[in-house]
Design an enzyme around this catalytic site. Structure first.
Site, PDB file in Angstrom:
ATOM      1  N   HIS A   1      11.857  -1.129 -23.777  1.00 51.86           N
ATOM      2  CA  HIS A   1      12.914  -2.112 -23.566  1.00 51.86           C
ATOM      3  C   HIS A   1      13.512  -2.570 -24.880  1.00 51.86           C
ATOM      4  O   HIS A   1      12.948  -2.342 -25.940  1.00 51.86           O
ATOM      5  CB  HIS A   1      12.389  -3.328 -22.789  1.00 51.86           C
ATOM      6  CG  HIS A   1      11.329  -4.110 -23.507  1.00 51.86           C
ATOM      7  ND1 HIS A   1       9.993  -3.929 -23.283  1.00 51.86           N
ATOM      8  CD2 HIS A   1      11.409  -5.095 -24.440  1.00 51.86           C
ATOM      9  CE1 HIS A   1       9.303  -4.752 -24.035  1.00 51.86           C
ATOM     10  NE2 HIS A   1      10.136  -5.484 -24.760  1.00 51.86           N
TER      11      HIS A   1
ATOM     12  N   GLU B   1       8.602  -2.827 -31.788  1.00 53.96           N
ATOM     13  CA  GLU B   1       7.292  -3.148 -31.217  1.00 53.96           C
ATOM     14  C   GLU B   1       6.665  -1.868 -30.691  1.00 53.96           C
ATOM     15  O   GLU B   1       7.302  -1.108 -29.956  1.00 53.96           O
ATOM     16  CB  GLU B   1       7.471  -4.150 -30.073  1.00 53.96           C
ATOM     17  CG  GLU B   1       6.179  -4.542 -29.403  1.00 53.96           C
ATOM     18  CD  GLU B   1       6.399  -5.519 -28.252  1.00 53.96           C
ATOM     19  OE1 GLU B   1       5.436  -6.214 -27.904  1.00 53.96           O
ATOM     20  OE2 GLU B   1       7.520  -5.596 -27.713  1.00 53.96           O
TER      21      GLU B   1
ATOM     22  N   GLU C   1      15.392  -6.767 -21.927  1.00 54.34           N
ATOM     23  CA  GLU C   1      14.631  -7.997 -21.740  1.00 54.34           C
ATOM     24  C   GLU C   1      15.466  -9.163 -22.259  1.00 54.34           C
ATOM     25  O   GLU C   1      15.778  -9.216 -23.443  1.00 54.34           O
ATOM     26  CB  GLU C   1      13.316  -7.930 -22.519  1.00 54.34           C
ATOM     27  CG  GLU C   1      12.549  -9.236 -22.562  1.00 54.34           C
ATOM     28  CD  GLU C   1      11.392  -9.193 -23.553  1.00 54.34           C
ATOM     29  OE1 GLU C   1      11.022 -10.269 -24.030  1.00 54.34           O
ATOM     30  OE2 GLU C   1      10.874  -8.095 -23.849  1.00 54.34           O
TER      31      GLU C   1
END
Length: 146
Positions: free
Chosen positions: A5, A123, A62
């Site tokens: 995401h 991430e 997100e």
């Protein structure tokens, strides 16, 4: 590696949902309100990705809504790209060997952050359950911003 995401911070959740869902055509896949952290996460997917997003948690956008007002400057409204990896320790070791700074080491065996040459935060999330804590990661401190 699998793309998960992209996180975007929003000031007005209703206006953002109107834009992303009603105007752009994305669909809400899931929502999480975290009272302790004072934020709401809303995951959106393109119509052709919605079924896959529900089953695989990817690919999605997100929206992060922080309940306390904040002006986002210097790109703070854009959060990070996220990827699932098969072995977070091996990926971090490979990146580090290639000269990449591990800004947030995978101390928990689950999550790490690095930055691109342009400062974009990325991430890395362990696919499946977290790996057992392992050195040198378990005692490695954060470096810079992530």
């Amino acid at each position: 590696m699998k793309y998960l995401h992209t996180m975007v911070r929003v000031k007005d959740l209703d206006a953002s949902l109107d834009f992303y869902c009603n105007k752009l055509g994305l669909q809400e896949v899931s929502r999480s309100e975290v009272a302790a952290g004072r934020y709401t996460l809303v995951f959106l997917a393109a119509p052709m990705d919605a079924e896959r997003a529900g089953a695989e948690k990817a690919p999605m956008v997100e929206l992060t809504y922080n309940w306390d007002p904040e002006d986002y400057t210097g790109g703070r409204n854009f959060g990070h790209l996220a990827y699932a990896v098969d072995d977070i320790y091996a990926v971090c070791e490979r990146l580090q060997a290639g000269g990449v700074t591990i800004n947030r080491p995978p101390r928990d065996g689950r999550m790490a952050f690095v930055r691109s040459p342009d400062g974009i935060s990325i991430e890395l999330l362990q696919a499946g359950p977290a790996l057992p804590p392992s050195e040198p990661w378990a005692s490695m401190p954060n470096v810079g911003a992530w």
